[in-house]
Design an enzyme around this catalytic site. Sequence first.
Site, PDB file in Angstrom:
ATOM      1  N   LYS A  54     -39.707 -29.232 128.797  1.00 58.23           N
ATOM      2  CA  LYS A  54     -38.988 -29.694 129.989  1.00 58.23           C
ATOM      3  C   LYS A  54     -39.896 -29.585 131.215  1.00 58.23           C
ATOM      4  CE  LYS A  54     -34.567 -28.822 127.919  1.00 58.23           C
ATOM      5  NZ  LYS A  54     -33.637 -27.818 127.450  1.00 58.23           N
ATOM      6  N   GLN A  98     -30.888 -22.558 129.488  1.00 64.17           N
ATOM      7  CA  GLN A  98     -31.261 -22.864 128.102  1.00 64.17           C
ATOM      8  C   GLN A  98     -30.331 -22.107 127.140  1.00 64.17           C
ATOM      9  OE1 GLN A  98     -33.760 -25.143 127.150  1.00 64.17           O
ATOM     10  NE2 GLN A  98     -32.799 -24.848 125.159  1.00 64.17           N
ATOM     11  N   ASP A 121     -27.300 -30.830 132.967  1.00 63.66           N
ATOM     12  CA  ASP A 121     -27.082 -30.844 131.520  1.00 63.66           C
ATOM     13  C   ASP A 121     -25.735 -31.490 131.184  1.00 63.66           C
ATOM     14  OD1 ASP A 121     -28.703 -30.164 129.456  1.00 63.66           O
ATOM     15  OD2 ASP A 121     -28.279 -28.019 129.477  1.00 63.66           O
TER      16      ASP A 121
END
Length: 282
Positions: A54, A98, A121
């Site tokens: 990322k 995460q 997200d």
Amino acid sequence: MGAKIIDGKEIATRIKSSLKSDIQRLAPIRGFIPKLAVILVGDDPASSIYVKNKEKACKEIGMGSQVIRLDSNVTQDLLLSEIHRLNNDKDTHGILVQLPLPKHIDESVVINAIDPKKDVDGFQPINMGKLFVGEKGFQPCTPKGIIALIKETGEDIMGKHAVIMGRSNIVGKPVSIMLLNENATVTICHSKTQNLKELARSADILIIAMGRPETIDEEYIKTGAIVIDVGTTRVDGKLKGDVVFERACHKAGWITPVPGGVGPMTITMLLKNTMQAAYHNE
Ligand code: NAP
């Protein structure tokens, strides 16, 4: 019949290059570059690789990034206070935690704490709810990438029968709603579904997100169907999809490979969502 390959890697590269140009054009006008903050708790090797990828993707397109590494013993309160700090930091436009988190931390409490305007997200219930009622919000990255891949074929989604194998909150459920919003007729399958093969064989668009390596072959596929293989399972060090690719190619009209299909689109959609958070979120 030989299926046409939907080349996720090539499509992702093209989208990233367009995002890079957008940043070069917009940053001088707006006076800032978009920035993504990623919180990584613990030292799980797979999570560390995802976070590195990322970071690398942000750099590639000229987007700012910051990784906040927290010890695996971190308390939930400390993690939440870090999220509150980022929620209030005007230079941070996107926040991603995460997953998975260590067992002593309640994932849903943590995701709930992210400001929905920075939830790139798309897992925050406010954004999930917006998706459900068809309002603009952040869409989860893998499903958003899947829709982009289907659209790349140039085939209509409207009126088609889409069958989704898998009902997880991160893939199956949201992609089903997105396809419904695109006017497909949607069937969602799961481990208790009976006559899976018959249902799959009636699909114009077949999306497989089960995490069961190489279980779907040509017998599950209608001639000419669009087949999107979301599965990624490491078998003897190699990444395997849920589809038996060579066999599926005889029946499918379009198909995504693994690797190089859905995977590269997921990070690209994260970058796209962060752009939206930075420049189009007022
Ligand atoms: P998950 O949470 O484990 O969900 C799997 C789903 O498949 C469940 O709904 C399960 O049904 C269903 N299922 C399992 N076996 C089945 C069977 N025999 N017949 C019908 N349905 C069955 O997995 P996930 O998080 O959605 O991920 C799915 C796969 O996609 C994994 O391989 C994952 O690594 C991959 N993935 C890839 C990306 C990417 O960027 N490329 C992103 C996310 C996920 P129940 O609900 O009844 O248990």
